[in-house]
Design an enzyme around this catalytic site. Structure first.
Site, PDB file in Angstrom:
ATOM      1  N   GLY A  28     -10.516 -31.028  -4.255  1.00 47.24           N
ATOM      2  CA  GLY A  28      -9.740 -30.113  -3.428  1.00 47.24           C
ATOM      3  C   GLY A  28      -8.854 -30.857  -2.438  1.00 47.24           C
ATOM      4  CG  HIS A  29      -6.507 -34.403  -3.593  1.00 45.86           C
ATOM      5  ND1 HIS A  29      -6.680 -33.817  -4.837  1.00 45.86           N
ATOM      6  CD2 HIS A  29      -5.290 -34.988  -3.615  1.00 45.86           C
ATOM      7  CE1 HIS A  29      -5.615 -34.054  -5.569  1.00 45.86           C
ATOM      8  NE2 HIS A  29      -4.755 -34.763  -4.863  1.00 45.86           N
TER       9      HIS A  29
ATOM     10  N   GLY B 153      -5.795 -29.020  -0.794  1.00 42.86           N
ATOM     11  CA  GLY B 153      -5.984 -27.821   0.016  1.00 42.86           C
ATOM     12  C   GLY B 153      -5.971 -28.151   1.501  1.00 42.86           C
TER      13      GLY B 153
ATOM     14  N   GLY C 175      -9.362 -30.278   2.311  1.00 43.70           N
ATOM     15  CA  GLY C 175      -9.386 -31.527   1.551  1.00 43.70           C
ATOM     16  C   GLY C 175      -8.269 -32.476   1.945  1.00 43.70           C
TER      17      GLY C 175
ATOM     18  CE1 TYR D 104     -15.091 -19.832  -0.435  1.00 36.06           C
ATOM     19  CE2 TYR D 104     -16.100 -19.549   1.713  1.00 36.06           C
ATOM     20  CZ  TYR D 104     -15.390 -20.318   0.830  1.00 36.06           C
ATOM     21  OH  TYR D 104     -14.979 -21.573   1.190  1.00 36.06           O
TER      22      TYR D 104
ATOM     23  CE  LYS E   5     -17.511 -22.804  -0.607  1.00 36.07           C
ATOM     24  NZ  LYS E   5     -17.191 -24.153  -1.054  1.00 36.07           N
TER      25      LYS E   5
ATOM     26  N   PRO F 104     -17.806 -26.268   8.146  1.00 39.05           N
ATOM     27  CG  PRO F 104     -15.944 -26.975   6.945  1.00 39.05           C
ATOM     28  CD  PRO F 104     -17.396 -26.661   6.828  1.00 39.05           C
TER      29      PRO F 104
ATOM     30  CG  ASN G 169     -13.690 -20.494  14.455  1.00 36.13           C
ATOM     31  OD1 ASN G 169     -13.740 -19.413  13.887  1.00 36.13           O
ATOM     32  ND2 ASN G 169     -14.470 -20.794  15.469  1.00 36.13           N
ATOM     33  CG  LEU G 170     -11.879 -24.505   8.468  1.00 37.06           C
ATOM     34  CD1 LEU G 170     -12.085 -24.577   6.965  1.00 37.06           C
ATOM     35  CD2 LEU G 170     -11.951 -25.882   9.080  1.00 37.06           C
TER      36      LEU G 170
END
Length: 179
Positions: free
Chosen positions: A11-12, A14, A17, A137, A141, A164, A166-167
């Site tokens: 996922g580099h 996104g 990532g 989702y 996870k 993680p 609150n991205l």
């Protein structure tokens, strides 16, 4: 970890990532591997296993996922559950089969109960119901977290999960239907 060891970032491209990639590069890591979804379909178990056998990374950081907001989760529950489980299961199981010692699974704080006390604690996991707008989702996870725990317990490998919260940042999605 040595900065010249091979690290695969799933996922580099996104939001998360790519931030991980930039942070590792800034710290001097020089042997980062990434593949686009066109180059490697992470939902394809055989392709993932072949890739890992060929590349033999020292570590994997799993930032790959089908992501989206409330509307996308509500409209595509099957895809959010199935695709996320396929992606993470193929990576985690492939890493175990190939003998990769270090694995970082990036999850989400949505795995915790909707009304969990604040601040969140790991012990709150699976103690109550999830937020219905992203439960598909979240369930996927949670299985990734549990897979990493099971591998640590049974095989003693350094497989960990990070959540993680609150991205926001570069490559974030602001589309009204898919964000």
């Amino acid at each position: 970890m040595k900065k010249d060891l091979k690290i695969y970032i799933a996922g580099h491209r996104g939001m998360v990532g790519s931030a991980v990639w930039r942070a590792l590069e800034k710290k001097g890591y020089s042997n980062l591997i990434g593949r686009t979804s066109k180059q490697l379909d992470l939902k394809d178990q055989k392709a993932v296993l072949s890739f890992l056998e060929e590349e033999q990374p020292a570590a994997i950081i799993d930032a790959a996922a089908r992501v989206g907001g409330i509307l996308a989760n509500n409209d595509y529950p099957y895809q959010f559950l199935m695709e996320n489980m396929q992606i993470q299961n193929n990576l985690i199981d492939g890493a175990l089969k190939v003998g990769i010692e270090k694995f970082i699974f990036l999850g989400s704080s949505c795995i915790y109960p909707k009304f969990a006390p604040q601040p969140l604690k790991e012990s709150y996991l699976l103690t109550d119901s999830l937020e219905p707008t992203n439960e598909w989702y979240a369930v996927a996870k949670i299985t990734g977290v549990k897979l990493c725990q099971a591998i640590r317990k049974q095989f003693g490998k350094d497989y960990v999960s990070l959540m993680p919260t609150n991205l926001y940042g570069y490559f974030d999605n602001f589309d009204l239907k898919t964000s």
